[in-house]
Design an enzyme around this catalytic site. Structure first.
Site, PDB file in Angstrom:
ATOM      1  N   ARG A 140       0.832  -1.215   0.000  1.00  0.00           N
ATOM      2  CA  ARG A 140       0.000   0.000   0.000  1.00  0.00           C
ATOM      3  C   ARG A 140       0.862   1.258   0.000  1.00  0.00           C
ATOM      4  NH1 ARG A 140      -5.178  -1.813   3.616  1.00  0.00           N
ATOM      5  NH2 ARG A 140      -6.396  -2.359   1.791  1.00  0.00           N
ATOM      6  N   LYS A 156     -19.170 -15.278   2.260  1.00  0.00           N
ATOM      7  CA  LYS A 156     -20.627 -15.139   2.322  1.00  0.00           C
ATOM      8  C   LYS A 156     -21.259 -14.624   1.040  1.00  0.00           C
ATOM      9  CE  LYS A 156     -20.976 -14.593   7.238  1.00  0.00           C
ATOM     10  NZ  LYS A 156     -20.473 -13.631   8.207  1.00  0.00           N
ATOM     11  N   GLY A 197      -8.384  -7.624  -1.394  1.00  0.00           N
ATOM     12  CA  GLY A 197      -8.666  -8.529  -0.286  1.00  0.00           C
ATOM     13  C   GLY A 197      -7.789  -9.772  -0.261  1.00  0.00           C
ATOM     14  N   GLY A 249     -13.090  -3.925  -0.449  1.00  0.00           N
ATOM     15  CA  GLY A 249     -14.477  -3.447  -0.408  1.00  0.00           C
ATOM     16  C   GLY A 249     -14.755  -2.375  -1.442  1.00  0.00           C
TER      17      GLY A 249
HETATM   18  P1  AMP Z   1     -14.300 -12.874   1.746  1.00  0.00           P
HETATM   19  O1  AMP Z   1     -13.799 -11.845   2.699  1.00  0.00           O
HETATM   20  O2  AMP Z   1     -15.762 -12.881   1.583  1.00  0.00           O
HETATM   21  O3  AMP Z   1     -13.558 -12.877   0.434  1.00  0.00           O
HETATM   22  O4  AMP Z   1     -14.028 -14.288   2.440  1.00  0.00           O
HETATM   23  C1  AMP Z   1     -12.767 -14.753   2.751  1.00  0.00           C
HETATM   24  C2  AMP Z   1     -12.916 -15.865   3.737  1.00  0.00           C
HETATM   25  O5  AMP Z   1     -13.680 -16.938   3.198  1.00  0.00           O
HETATM   26  C3  AMP Z   1     -11.581 -16.468   4.149  1.00  0.00           C
HETATM   27  O6  AMP Z   1     -11.370 -16.183   5.498  1.00  0.00           O
HETATM   28  C4  AMP Z   1     -11.790 -17.960   3.917  1.00  0.00           C
HETATM   29  O7  AMP Z   1     -11.277 -18.762   4.941  1.00  0.00           O
HETATM   30  C5  AMP Z   1     -13.288 -18.101   3.868  1.00  0.00           C
HETATM   31  N1  AMP Z   1     -13.667 -19.334   3.178  1.00  0.00           N
HETATM   32  C6  AMP Z   1     -13.431 -19.670   1.899  1.00  0.00           C
HETATM   33  N2  AMP Z   1     -13.878 -20.912   1.646  1.00  0.00           N
HETATM   34  C7  AMP Z   1     -14.425 -21.397   2.787  1.00  0.00           C
HETATM   35  C8  AMP Z   1     -15.062 -22.618   3.146  1.00  0.00           C
HETATM   36  N3  AMP Z   1     -15.229 -23.612   2.258  1.00  0.00           N
HETATM   37  N4  AMP Z   1     -15.510 -22.754   4.416  1.00  0.00           N
HETATM   38  C9  AMP Z   1     -15.350 -21.745   5.310  1.00  0.00           C
HETATM   39  N5  AMP Z   1     -14.766 -20.563   5.029  1.00  0.00           N
HETATM   40  C10 AMP Z   1     -14.302 -20.386   3.776  1.00  0.00           C
END
Ligand code: AMP
Length: 396
Positions: free
Chosen positions: A38, A199, A352, A375
């Site tokens: 950054r 999510k 991210g 984000g």
């Molecule tokens: P995001 O911030 O939405 O991109 O999510 C990232 C997070 O998703 C990371 O901390 C990963 O560990 C989690 N993640 C990815 N795949 C899985 C999975 N199959 N089960 C649980 N967590 C997951």
């Protein structure tokens, strides 16, 4: 298209420029910087300001001190690294737009750099407080926002301050907006999108928007289980957002209507517990064990995803395809990252955790654009207005 004022629209010689950057770098327990990306990303803007003979007043946040002075969130290590990178003095003041900052700013000569302490030490920052913004503005002649990673926040130093000074975007923000804005407007086809992460809830808008422009949308990570469940599959004890099943169905329908290929994992690395060293088996979606937890995409899915990646002309990727923090379950994410890096397509990685994977694998030079904003990048693509961007004046 990019219609905001930029640094190049100003005569900067001798002008005091309040420069908002995002130096929110990761620190280890000894308060050493573990990744200075950054800081390095803002060097073009800083060097340009120095060359033009501006007086540069740097504003940044670091972590979440929640409006209080907390020494562990001091910008000291950042100022030190910046001195090394620029090979010039950088004065770090002991306050946030307080008497010490004003004293150093008064003594500045052209090309000098003064950085105030962590702007989030002042509660006025996150409250988008008018008086605090006025105080920041009174230090300078021009406001420049180069903090792309923070542009989705309406804070005093990213938004409100622009009401009180002529304003413009920095070179990093300009680059981010051009790539993320225009690449998706008229992508070379096939345009292949890979979205992973935790999510569905966080990425509904993003997926929905990408379905409108992409040819293939592939989903991995925990969120894939909500989609698979929505199609009636058993996914054991994997994370499923029950309240998003209907929405997941609607997104799948939308993709069908738009003739977009919507690809979900066909096999999985499955464990009995959520643990970094848990024993795992590979199973197909059809044979998913009743009590299993899906931790990563399986080998057939990797093959399927890399097949589409190899034929793409434009690729956008955001979000890990498994629990990539755990070495054992990072294979899917790493293999997909390598396939993207090796493809001849125009490649964009949206910040991210996916940007982190690219850096860890040292693939950053093989990707056309790795966004500095997680984000902010996602919101921009989704079409959600960014307060920090809205605040900057339009080109005259
Ligand atoms: P995001 O911030 O939405 O991109 O999510 C990232 C997070 O998703 C990371 O901390 C990963 O560990 C989690 N993640 C990815 N795949 C899985 C999975 N199959 N089960 C649980 N967590 C997951």
């Amino acid at each position: 298209m990019f219609n905001k004022q930029t640094l190049r629209d100003f005569d900067l010689k001798g002008k005091k420029v309040l420069l908002r950057v995002d130096f929110n770098v990761p620190l280890n327990s000894n308060l050493q910087i573990t990744n200075d990306k950054r800081i390095r990303e803002t060097l073009p803007t800083l060097n340009y300001l120095i060359e033009q003979g501006a007086k540069i007043i740097i504003v940044s946040h670091l972590g979440r001190p929640e409006g209080k002075v907390k020494p562990e969130f001091s910008l000291k290590p950042v100022a030190e690294r910046l001195r090394e990178l620029l090979k010039r003095p950088v004065i770090l003041t002991g306050d946030v737009a307080g008497p010490e900052t004003f004293k150093f700013v008064r003594a500045m000569k052209d090309g000098d750099i003064v950085m105030m302490e962590n702007v989030r030490f002042d509660p006025g920052e996150e409250e988008n407080d008018t008086e605090f913004a006025k105080k920041l503005a009174s230090l300078a002649d021009i406001y420049c926002n180069d903090a792309f990673g923070t542009m989705h926040r309406a804070h005093a130093s990213t938004t409100k301050v622009a009401e009180f000074l002529p304003s413009c975007a920095g070179l990093l923000v300009e680059k981010e907006l051009e790539v993320l804005g225009s690449a998706l407007e008229n992508p070379k086809r096939p345009f292949v999108v890979i979205v992973g992460g935790a999510k569905v809830k966080d990425k509904i808008g993003l997926i929905s928007r990408l379905i409108e422009v992409a040819d293939v949308v592939m989903i991995g990570g925990a969120m894939a289980y909500t989609f698979l469940r929505a199609q009636g599959n058993n996914v054991g004890k994997s994370i499923v957002e029950k309240d998003k099943l209907q929405l997941a169905r609607l997104l799948i329908e939308k993709a069908e209507k738009q003739n977009v290929k919507f690809v979900l994992p066909v096999d999985h690395v499955v464990t009995g517990e959520f643990n970094f060293s848990a024993e795992s088996v590979i199973t197909s979606t059809k044979k998913f064990p009743r009590t299993g937890i899906g931790m990563d995409i399986g080998p057939k899915t990797i093959k399927l995803f890399t097949h589409y990646i190899s034929r793409a002309k434009t690729i956008f990727w955001n979000g890990p395809l498994g629990v990539s923090e755990f070495q054992k379950f990072a294979k899917g994410t790493n293999e997909v990252a390598m396939a993207i890096a090796n493809s001849k397509a125009y490649t964009i990685v949206g910040g991210g955790d996916s940007a982190k994977s690219i850096e860890q694998l040292n693939l950053q030079n093989k990707i056309n654009h790795v966004s500095t904003g997680g984000g902010a990048a996602l919101k921009l693509i989704e079409g959600v207005p960014l307060p920090g961007l809205q605040a900057i004046s339009e080109k005259l």
